[in-house]
Design a protein around this motif. Structure first.
Motif, PDB file in Angstrom:
ATOM      1  N   ALA A 118       2.634   9.815  -8.980  1.00  0.00           N
ATOM      2  CA  ALA A 118       2.103   8.683  -9.539  1.00  0.00           C
ATOM      3  C   ALA A 118       0.971   7.985  -8.970  1.00  0.00           C
ATOM      4  CB  ALA A 118       3.350   8.117  -9.690  1.00  0.00           C
ATOM      5  N   GLY A 119       0.896   8.432  -7.523  1.00  0.00           N
ATOM      6  CA  GLY A 119      -0.198   7.627  -6.718  1.00  0.00           C
ATOM      7  C   GLY A 119       0.440   6.619  -5.804  1.00  0.00           C
ATOM      8  N   ILE A 120       1.774   6.946  -5.652  1.00  0.00           N
ATOM      9  CA  ILE A 120       2.276   5.899  -4.561  1.00  0.00           C
ATOM     10  C   ILE A 120       2.738   6.511  -3.369  1.00  0.00           C
ATOM     11  CG2 ILE A 120       4.287   4.369  -4.196  1.00  0.00           C
ATOM     12  CD1 ILE A 120       4.717   4.314  -7.165  1.00  0.00           C
ATOM     13  N   PRO A 121       2.058   6.261  -2.132  1.00  0.00           N
ATOM     14  CA  PRO A 121       2.352   6.780  -1.085  1.00  0.00           C
ATOM     15  C   PRO A 121       3.519   6.324  -0.627  1.00  0.00           C
ATOM     16  CG  PRO A 121       0.198   5.651  -0.991  1.00  0.00           C
ATOM     17  CD  PRO A 121       0.849   5.371  -1.885  1.00  0.00           C
ATOM     18  N   VAL A 122       4.338   7.400   0.013  1.00  0.00           N
ATOM     19  CA  VAL A 122       5.574   7.176   0.512  1.00  0.00           C
ATOM     20  C   VAL A 122       5.836   7.549   1.929  1.00  0.00           C
ATOM     21  CG1 VAL A 122       8.151   7.931   0.085  1.00  0.00           C
ATOM     22  CG2 VAL A 122       6.702   7.697  -1.779  1.00  0.00           C
ATOM     23  N   ILE A 123       6.787   6.559   2.688  1.00  0.00           N
ATOM     24  CA  ILE A 123       7.230   7.065   3.994  1.00  0.00           C
ATOM     25  C   ILE A 123       8.722   7.109   4.090  1.00  0.00           C
ATOM     26  CG2 ILE A 123       7.283   5.938   6.102  1.00  0.00           C
ATOM     27  CD1 ILE A 123       4.687   4.847   6.106  1.00  0.00           C
ATOM     28  N   GLY A 124       9.084   8.234   4.806  1.00  0.00           N
ATOM     29  CA  GLY A 124      10.524   8.509   4.809  1.00  0.00           C
ATOM     30  C   GLY A 124      11.174   7.743   5.825  1.00  0.00           C
ATOM     31  N   HIS A 125      12.564   7.752   5.982  1.00  0.00           N
ATOM     32  CA  HIS A 125      13.212   7.099   7.039  1.00  0.00           C
ATOM     33  C   HIS A 125      14.433   7.769   7.186  1.00  0.00           C
ATOM     34  CE1 HIS A 125      14.787   2.944   8.483  1.00  0.00           C
ATOM     35  NE2 HIS A 125      15.525   3.966   9.231  1.00  0.00           N
ATOM     36  N   LEU A 126      14.744   8.430   8.257  1.00  0.00           N
ATOM     37  CA  LEU A 126      15.880   9.289   8.885  1.00  0.00           C
ATOM     38  C   LEU A 126      16.198   8.826  10.026  1.00  0.00           C
ATOM     39  CD1 LEU A 126      14.215  12.759   8.251  1.00  0.00           C
ATOM     40  CD2 LEU A 126      15.925  11.599   6.793  1.00  0.00           C
ATOM     41  N   GLY A 127      17.603   9.556  10.398  1.00  0.00           N
ATOM     42  CA  GLY A 127      18.330   8.871  11.453  1.00  0.00           C
ATOM     43  C   GLY A 127      19.493   7.803  11.057  1.00  0.00           C
ATOM     44  N   LEU A 128      19.253   6.589  11.824  1.00  0.00           N
ATOM     45  CA  LEU A 128      20.231   5.802  11.265  1.00  0.00           C
ATOM     46  C   LEU A 128      19.535   4.992  10.099  1.00  0.00           C
ATOM     47  CD1 LEU A 128      22.455   3.503  11.866  1.00  0.00           C
ATOM     48  CD2 LEU A 128      21.104   2.144  12.812  1.00  0.00           C
ATOM     49  N   THR A 129      20.336   4.809   9.087  1.00  0.00           N
ATOM     50  CA  THR A 129      19.792   4.543   7.673  1.00  0.00           C
ATOM     51  C   THR A 129      20.653   3.126   7.552  1.00  0.00           C
ATOM     52  OG1 THR A 129      21.259   5.868   6.579  1.00  0.00           O
ATOM     53  CG2 THR A 129      18.692   6.639   6.843  1.00  0.00           C
ATOM     54  N   PRO A 130      20.079   1.860   7.682  1.00  0.00           N
ATOM     55  CA  PRO A 130      20.561   0.664   7.727  1.00  0.00           C
ATOM     56  C   PRO A 130      21.415   0.334   6.072  1.00  0.00           C
ATOM     57  CG  PRO A 130      18.690   0.276   8.882  1.00  0.00           C
ATOM     58  CD  PRO A 130      18.646   1.659   8.391  1.00  0.00           C
ATOM     59  N   GLN A 131      20.773   0.946   5.107  1.00  0.00           N
ATOM     60  CA  GLN A 131      21.445   0.839   3.890  1.00  0.00           C
ATOM     61  C   GLN A 131      22.586   1.378   3.764  1.00  0.00           C
ATOM     62  OE1 GLN A 131      18.526   1.481   0.988  1.00  0.00           O
ATOM     63  NE2 GLN A 131      16.781   0.359   1.657  1.00  0.00           N
ATOM     64  N   SER A 132      22.721   2.389   4.578  1.00  0.00           N
ATOM     65  CA  SER A 132      23.960   3.314   4.474  1.00  0.00           C
ATOM     66  C   SER A 132      25.079   2.898   5.775  1.00  0.00           C
ATOM     67  CB  SER A 132      23.744   4.804   4.433  1.00  0.00           C
ATOM     68  OG  SER A 132      22.687   5.022   3.578  1.00  0.00           O
ATOM     69  N   VAL A 133      24.856   1.803   6.227  1.00  0.00           N
ATOM     70  CA  VAL A 133      25.758   1.589   7.303  1.00  0.00           C
ATOM     71  C   VAL A 133      27.176   1.379   7.186  1.00  0.00           C
ATOM     72  CG1 VAL A 133      25.436  -0.922   7.311  1.00  0.00           C
ATOM     73  CG2 VAL A 133      25.537   0.110   9.644  1.00  0.00           C
ATOM     74  N   HIS A 181       0.903  -1.339   0.061  1.00  0.00           N
ATOM     75  CA  HIS A 181       0.039  -0.088   0.072  1.00  0.00           C
ATOM     76  C   HIS A 181       0.927   1.357  -0.058  1.00  0.00           C
ATOM     77  CE1 HIS A 181      -2.852  -2.974   2.224  1.00  0.00           C
ATOM     78  NE2 HIS A 181      -3.245  -2.814   0.887  1.00  0.00           N
ATOM     79  N   ALA A 182       2.158   1.292   0.381  1.00  0.00           N
ATOM     80  CA  ALA A 182       3.265   2.184   0.371  1.00  0.00           C
ATOM     81  C   ALA A 182       4.449   1.798   0.350  1.00  0.00           C
ATOM     82  CB  ALA A 182       2.648   3.028   1.640  1.00  0.00           C
ATOM     83  N   VAL A 183       5.412   2.539   0.166  1.00  0.00           N
ATOM     84  CA  VAL A 183       6.814   2.144   0.029  1.00  0.00           C
ATOM     85  C   VAL A 183       7.632   3.063   0.897  1.00  0.00           C
ATOM     86  CG1 VAL A 183       6.596   1.361  -2.403  1.00  0.00           C
ATOM     87  CG2 VAL A 183       7.507   3.692  -1.976  1.00  0.00           C
ATOM     88  N   LYS A 184       8.766   2.545   1.663  1.00  0.00           N
ATOM     89  CA  LYS A 184       9.651   3.286   2.278  1.00  0.00           C
ATOM     90  C   LYS A 184      10.887   3.246   1.880  1.00  0.00           C
ATOM     91  CE  LYS A 184      10.776   1.720   6.403  1.00  0.00           C
ATOM     92  NZ  LYS A 184      12.429   1.639   6.276  1.00  0.00           N
TER      93      LYS A 184
END
Length: 287
Positions: A132-147, A112-115
């Motif tokens: 495009a109608g895609i709900p988005v949730i952001g992610h801040l602070g520690l970002t594991p993909q950038s660990v 239903h949404a992407v992060k």
């Protein structure tokens, strides 16, 4: 809850001071149990790389992995909002690539949404997805993909400069159209300040009490696994790992000692019914 939560309802919950309960899920049974327990949102996190697939980081997780696991979660929790992480290197390349990959998570996975992990630099990509109608949730602070880039799992926002950057990034995400922001491993005062400054909800994980909701990893919450490390920001509510280990150990012992299976677990042949004699209607005795 008869219908999945929607972004407008999430925003309304923040305005009403009603906390949002989110938990990760990666398969059908965990999703079904979580829905039955009443969670508001299920996150198909790329943390599945760590807790399900056995990777050291989330970096090896692929888009196909996320689609596969999202499908299972959707089947298990049809009445719950499902958010799926966009995994490493499926965005930030080009806006066209980001849209194509997010669309696959929605169309093929059923999310239903992407992060997405990142700050103001993702503004244009988020705006494109939203348009495009895609709900988005952001992610801040520690970002594991950038660990690997940031040098480990470190608490964020400890000094004024970091806190100010978090706030600026959060406002940029809201401006771009994000419907919520996850704050991970952020000091409590900085997370609370971000939450007060936004009209969209914040979902904390290791970000203290000032967020509009909380999220925990399923396996941490119930200690499901082997070698689960205690984390300061996690409150375990069960020790399923020990229960499973003990049960399997008992099974192995009973198989080795001949105590399983017992007679009650076995199937026996049924005695054939005896053939009844027939009586002739006319003449002679029954044969």
């Amino acid at each position: 809850m008869s219908q999945p939560l929607t972004p407008p309802k999430m925003k309304s919950m923040k305005a009403q001071g009603s906390p949002i309960a989110m938990v990760t899920a990666y398969d059908y049974p965990s999703a079904r149990l979580a829905e039955e327990a009443g969670v508001d949102v299920l996150l198909v996190g790329d943390s599945l790389g760590n807790v399900v697939l056995g990777y050291e980081t989330t970096v090896p997780v692929t888009l196909e992995d996320m689609i596969y696991h999202t499908r299972a979660v959707v089947r298990g929790a049809p009445r719950t909002m499902i958010v799926t992480d966009m995994p490493f290197a499926t965005y930030r390349g080009s806006k066209e690539q980001t849209l194509r990959n997010a669309a696959r998570l929605m169309q093929e996975g059923g999310a239903h949404a992407v992060k997405l992990e990142g700050g103001a630099e993702l503004g244009d990509e988020i705006a494109l997805l939203v348009s495009a109608g895609i709900p988005v949730i952001g992610h801040l602070g520690l970002t594991p993909q950038s660990v690997l880039q940031i040098g480990g799992y470190k608490v964020q926002g400890r000094d004024e400069a970091e806190a100010a950057r978090l706030l600026a990034d959060a406002k940029a995400l809201e401006q771009a159209g994000a419907v919520a922001v996850v704050l991970e491993l952020v000091v409590e005062p900085a997370a609370a300040a971000v939450s007060r400054a936004l009209s969209i909800p914040t979902i904390g994980i290791g970000a203290g009490r000032g967020c509009d909701g909380q999220v925990l990893v399923y396996h941490d919450l119930i200690r499901y696994g082997s070698g689960i490390r205690d984390k300061r920001f996690v409150k375990p509510y069960a020790d399923v790992g020990e229960t499973i280990r003990s049960a399997v150990s008992q099974y192995v012992s009973e198989v080795k000692n001949g105590r399983f299976p017992e007679e009650s677990h076995a199937f026996q042949t049924q005695a054939q019914p005896q053939e009844k004699p027939t009586t002739k209607l006319y003449g002679g005795d029954p044969k």
